[in-house]
Design an enzyme around this catalytic site. Structure first.
Site, PDB file in Angstrom:
ATOM      1  CE  LYS A  55      -4.511   0.952   0.487  1.00  0.00           C
ATOM      2  NZ  LYS A  55      -5.623   0.041   0.142  1.00  0.00           N
TER       3      LYS A  55
HETATM    4  N1  GLU Z   1      -7.301   0.023  -3.221  1.00  0.00           N
HETATM    5  C1  GLU Z   1      -8.020  -1.179  -3.477  1.00  0.00           C
HETATM    6  C2  GLU Z   1      -8.057  -2.051  -2.226  1.00  0.00           C
HETATM    7  O1  GLU Z   1      -7.904  -1.566  -1.130  1.00  0.00           O
HETATM    8  C3  GLU Z   1      -7.540  -1.914  -4.728  1.00  0.00           C
HETATM    9  C4  GLU Z   1      -6.108  -2.308  -4.732  1.00  0.00           C
HETATM   10  C5  GLU Z   1      -5.624  -2.863  -6.076  1.00  0.00           C
HETATM   11  O2  GLU Z   1      -6.412  -2.975  -6.989  1.00  0.00           O
HETATM   12  O3  GLU Z   1      -4.442  -3.157  -6.132  1.00  0.00           O
HETATM   13  O4  GLU Z   1      -8.329  -3.222  -2.295  1.00  0.00           O
END
Ligand code: GLU
Length: 423
Positions: free
Chosen positions: A111
């Site tokens: 993240k």
């Molecule tokens: N931000 C989204 C999540 O928290 C998607 C992450 C992604 O597609 O890599 O799952």
């Protein structure tokens, strides 16, 4: 419990650790794997100086945390939000590890984020932010290493700037460095609505298990009205449910007979706040929305909104965690005691990363799928994962949150054991 360090200081991180410990007690996962999962593999902090429109330079703090990459490249969004910090980013990276493992993707968890309020930046400043952030974390990411995507405060345009900057440095187009891109530069059909669509699928699976029909007597309240909430609201309303409340930062709007979603969507095109909405509704606070007398509550905005302070007052019998970490551990315990059926975040909102995975696969193959194919594969992965979590819940006589974490860690632990530890 691990000693509290700076990286584990955020409530969301402590919550994730607690869930991990609880899951490890329910199943017989190797404690050595649990130990390794408590801290991220790698955490990068960068400084992002950008030139503002008035010519001055302002520096922002950015992060990328790669929690675990046993199953494949790191995967997870980039958040632009005023409350971003290292510990919360690390917690969200950890949740991505568990999410990808739970739904069977060959991806790890990561993240990123920048501590900024994007609404205060002009488009030009936002572009500068996205490009400089991409440059700073560039050495640590890539289609085989770590693949960012949109999250709160970021979208397809930011992914496009990000991908362009990365590609310029490498000297050729590398669309696979991000997912959630616009279709014109290698994005996937269905990616934009996938998280919300997945939430609606999971609500359907839960209703089937609980022998509840979705029809005009089904009342739904949604905390949020953004990328996750809107497609979830539209899909559930198409199934016949009444969407009685939605909200944004300015507060909520409520109508016990169901809101006129098309009218709200039309209204929101003007980028006005819901507090200015002129349709048939009552104005309520975000706090009141959570406690409405509805059947299904979907917290789809931010983490930590259902806590020990309001859990007792929740009236919904199903909570679908559209956001990451909307219920604290104490709230989960109270709600479980009350018999509320919680669809855990790592399952409920996994639709986004599942279609991100499809986007990545399509990019590698340079072969693009149609929307029906994408949505039906999304449905089958979520269905199978839901069954797995539900069966784990029955087998260990536990709650859905613990069951999801146990099922996820079980797969991860197997892979970690096979790869071993070196040296
Ligand atoms: N931000 C989204 C999540 O928290 C998607 C992450 C992604 O597609 O890599 O799952």
């Amino acid at each position: 419990m691990t000693e509290k360090s700076y990286i584990s200081s955020a409530p969301l991180y402590q919550n994730a650790l607690f869930q991990l410990e609880k899951a490890s007690k329910v199943t017989d996962v190797d404690p050595n794997c649990i130990e390794r999962l408590k801290t991220p593999k790698r955490a990068i902090q960068v400084s992002i100086p950008i030139r503002l429109d008035d010519g001055t330079i302002k520096t922002f703090e950015g992060y990328r945390v790669q929690h675990n990459m046993t199953l494949g490249p790191g995967k997870g969004g980039i958040r632009f939000h005023k409350h971003v910090n290292l510990s919360e980013t690390a917690a969200l990276a950890m949740l991505m590890t568990f999410k990808c493992s739970l739904v069977g993707l060959p991806l790890g968890g990561a993240k990123g984020g920048v501590k900024v309020d994007p609404s205060l930046l002009s488009r030009q400043e936002l572009q500068g932010m996205a490009r400089r952030y991409a440059t700073e974390i560039g050495p640590f990411i890539g289609p085989g290493m770590d693949i960012p995507a949109p999250d709160i405060g970021t979208d397809g345009q930011i992914m496009a700037w990000f991908m362009d900057t990365y590609s310029q440095v490498k000297g050729h187009a590398i669309p696979g460095v991000v997912t959630g891109k616009p279709i014109a530069i290698g994005g996937s059909l269905g990616r934009r609505d996938s998280t919300g669509k997945g939430v609606a699928f999971c609500v359907q699976f839960a209703c089937e298990k609980l022998n509840k029909k979705i029809d005009s007597s089904t009342r739904v309240a949604i905390h949020g009205f953004g990328k996750v909430a809107i497609p979830a609201a539209l899909d559930l309303s198409e199934l016949g449910a009444k969407i009685c409340a939605v909200s944004d930062v300015s507060g909520g709007i409520y109508n016990s007979n169901g809101l006129d979603l098309n009218k709200i969507l039309e209204f929101s095109k003007s980028r006005k706040l819901l507090s200015e909405y002129d349709g048939e509704c009552e104005f309520i606070s975000n706090e009141d929305l959570l406690e409405l007398d509805v059947d299904i509550l979907i917290p789809a905005a931010i983490d930590g909104v259902i806590t020990k302070n309001n859990a007792e007052k929740i009236k919904a019998t199903i909570i679908a965690e559209g956001a990451n970490g909307p219920c604290t551990q104490e709230a989960v315990d109270i709600l479980t005691e009350k018999g509320v059926f919680i669809i855990p975040d790592i399952l409920c909102n996994a639709g986004g990363v599942i279609v991100s995975y499809f986007e990545w696969v399509q990019g590698v193959q340079q072969l693009f799928w149609d929307l029906d194919h994408i949505n039906s594969r999304l449905h089958s992965i979520l269905k199978e994962s839901f069954e797995n979590v539900y069966n784990t819940r029955q087998k260990y006589n536990t709650d859905m949150k613990t069951a999801a974490m146990s099922a996820s860690v079980k797969r991860l632990a197997k892979a970690m054991r096979l790869r071993g530890m070196w040296p």
